[in-house]
Design an enzyme around this catalytic site. Structure first.
Site, short mmCIF file in Angstrom:
data_model
loop_
_atom_site.label_atom_id
_atom_site.label_comp_id
_atom_site.label_asym_id
_atom_site.label_seq_id
_atom_site.Cartn_x
_atom_site.Cartn_y
_atom_site.Cartn_z
N LYS A 77 7.55 10.20 7.96
CA LYS A 77 8.67 9.72 7.15
C LYS A 77 9.31 10.80 6.27
O LYS A 77 10.49 10.75 5.98
CB LYS A 77 8.23 8.52 6.28
CG LYS A 77 8.00 7.27 7.11
CD LYS A 77 7.42 6.14 6.29
CE LYS A 77 8.50 5.29 5.68
NZ LYS A 77 8.03 3.95 5.26
N ASP A 113 14.09 0.64 3.25
CA ASP A 113 13.10 -0.11 2.45
C ASP A 113 13.71 -0.73 1.19
O ASP A 113 13.39 -1.87 0.84
CB ASP A 113 11.93 0.80 2.05
CG ASP A 113 11.00 1.09 3.22
OD1 ASP A 113 10.98 0.29 4.17
OD2 ASP A 113 10.30 2.12 3.18
N GLY A 140 3.20 5.57 -5.94
CA GLY A 140 3.11 6.29 -4.68
C GLY A 140 4.46 6.31 -3.96
O GLY A 140 5.50 6.04 -4.56
P1 ATR Z 1 2.07 4.48 -0.83
O1 ATR Z 1 2.83 5.61 -0.23
O2 ATR Z 1 1.82 3.35 0.11
O3 ATR Z 1 2.66 4.01 -2.12
P2 ATR Z 1 0.02 6.11 -2.12
O4 ATR Z 1 0.95 7.24 -2.31
O5 ATR Z 1 -1.38 6.38 -1.65
O6 ATR Z 1 0.57 5.03 -1.08
O7 ATR Z 1 -0.05 5.28 -3.49
C1 ATR Z 1 -0.90 4.23 -3.69
C2 ATR Z 1 -0.66 3.63 -5.07
O8 ATR Z 1 -1.64 2.62 -5.31
C3 ATR Z 1 -0.81 4.64 -6.19
O9 ATR Z 1 0.06 4.29 -7.23
C4 ATR Z 1 -2.27 4.44 -6.59
O10 ATR Z 1 -2.58 4.85 -7.90
P3 ATR Z 1 -2.96 6.40 -8.21
O11 ATR Z 1 -1.67 7.16 -8.24
O12 ATR Z 1 -3.65 6.36 -9.52
O13 ATR Z 1 -3.87 6.83 -7.07
C5 ATR Z 1 -2.37 2.93 -6.49
N1 ATR Z 1 -3.75 2.45 -6.35
C6 ATR Z 1 -4.53 2.51 -5.26
N2 ATR Z 1 -5.73 1.95 -5.51
C7 ATR Z 1 -5.71 1.55 -6.81
C8 ATR Z 1 -6.66 0.90 -7.66
N3 ATR Z 1 -7.87 0.56 -7.23
N4 ATR Z 1 -6.29 0.63 -8.93
C9 ATR Z 1 -5.06 0.96 -9.38
N5 ATR Z 1 -4.12 1.57 -8.61
C10 ATR Z 1 -4.44 1.86 -7.35
#
Ligand code: ATR
Length: 288
Positions: A77, A113, A140
């Site tokens: 992407k 999106d 993210g």
């Molecule tokens: P995407 O591209 O799908 O958004 P990503 O870049 O891996 O995936 O982001 C995942 C998001 O979910 C992030 O905001 C992550 O928080 P961090 O930046 O602190 O990693 C959040 N996330 C994932 N697991 C989490 C958890 N257990 N508690 C709180 N936030 C979580």
């Protein structure tokens, strides 16, 4: 019998590329519309790994593989930007493209999106954008499209909450002063007086519980939505519903984001219907 009938309409071919790609629901969505609209076309899944992206795009541009365009998913992407001739403002701001197509010999890229997100809320909860304050959870890649969409809709006070504060801070900085970053401890205060809560984080996707939130501190008529659609009723949605808050699940966003691509490749704007929604729900249940 007519041999080699030159008048027959050639089949229009579109694709979804990614690696892995077998989990994609896009073939079901586009296949349904092709059948419904009786269009002579196909939408196929092509596994393209990182090393093969340039040669796949080369064959697309030269017309060698016969595709008019398609969807791009993980892990391409962001990297597909380098391979296309034109990236529109939406995709550039979001930092990722999910839809590409050939136009006048040029390869174009956009991101649908943000469109899918607002079209889903417009259809499920008209008037949702009248709220002044919104809370977005997660910083993210997926969060960028939601921030873009909310800003475009004129929401001026957006609280961006993330487990890792520094990530929320750097993402907020890309979008200007209407976005205030915060950590998880800021979530209860952010929810007070908010009209919209959007979960973009992967929290709860793996069956983990959502934090104990008081959605009742939101405004009257507030809406809670999640861009995750598996499970359909995420822990955030279940919690909000139990507190009497209106909810919209993330499946509609998946369906609506597919509309612009289909219209570009096949020339007809398709409809998101309950029938299509049920087809995807059945598939989700089958592969749960
Ligand atoms: P995407 O591209 O799908 O958004 P990503 O870049 O891996 O995936 O982001 C995942 C998001 O979910 C992030 O905001 C992550 O928080 P961090 O930046 O602190 O990693 C959040 N996330 C994932 N697991 C989490 C958890 N257990 N508690 C709180 N936030 C979580």
């Amino acid at each position: 019998m007519v041999e080699n009938d030159q008048t027959a309409t050639p089949e229009i071919k579109a694709f979804v590329i990614g690696d892995p790609i077998s989990h994609s629901r896009s073939p079901l969505i586009h296949g349904h519309w092709l059948k419904k609209l009786e269009i002579a076309g196909s939408y196929e899944t092509v596994t393209v790994n990182t090393g093969d992206l340039a040669s796949f795009v080369g064959a697309l541009k030269s017309g060698q593989n016969g595709f008019v365009g398609g969807n791009v998913t993980i892990p391409h992407k962001e990297t597909v930007f380098a391979q296309v001739d034109h990236v529109d403002d939406i995709a550039r701001t979001i930092g990722a493209a999910n839809t590409i197509w050939l136009e006048g010999g040029q390869l174009m890229a956009t991101n649908t999106d943000a469109y899918g997100f607002v079209a889903n809320l417009d259809a499920s909860s008209p008037g949702w954008d009248a709220c002044e304050k919104a809370v977005v959870m997660g910083a993210g890649g997926a969060s960028r499209a939601i921030l873009y969409a909310l800003k475009e809709r004129g929401i001026t006070d957006i609280r961006l909450i993330n487990r890792t504060l520094s990530r929320a801070e750097s993402l907020a900085a890309c979008f200007g002063p209407s976005i205030t970053p915060g950590g998880m401890q800021d979530l209860p205060a952010a929810l007070k007086g908010a009209g919209l809560f959007v979960n973009t984080s992967s929290l709860g996707m793996d069956g983990a519980a959502a934090p104990d939130l008081d959605f009742s501190a939101m405004t009257k008529g507030a809406l809670v939505t999640d861009i995750v659609y598996a499970p359909l009723k995420t822990p955030f949605l279940a919690k909000a519903e139990a507190q009497g808050i209106k909810i919209v699940d993330g499946l509609g966003m998946l369906l609506h984001q597919a509309v612009p691509g289909f219209a570009i490749w096949f020339g007809t704007r398709p409809e998101v219907t309950d029938e299509l929604r049920q087809i995807i729900i059945n598939d989700l249940e089958l592969h749960a």
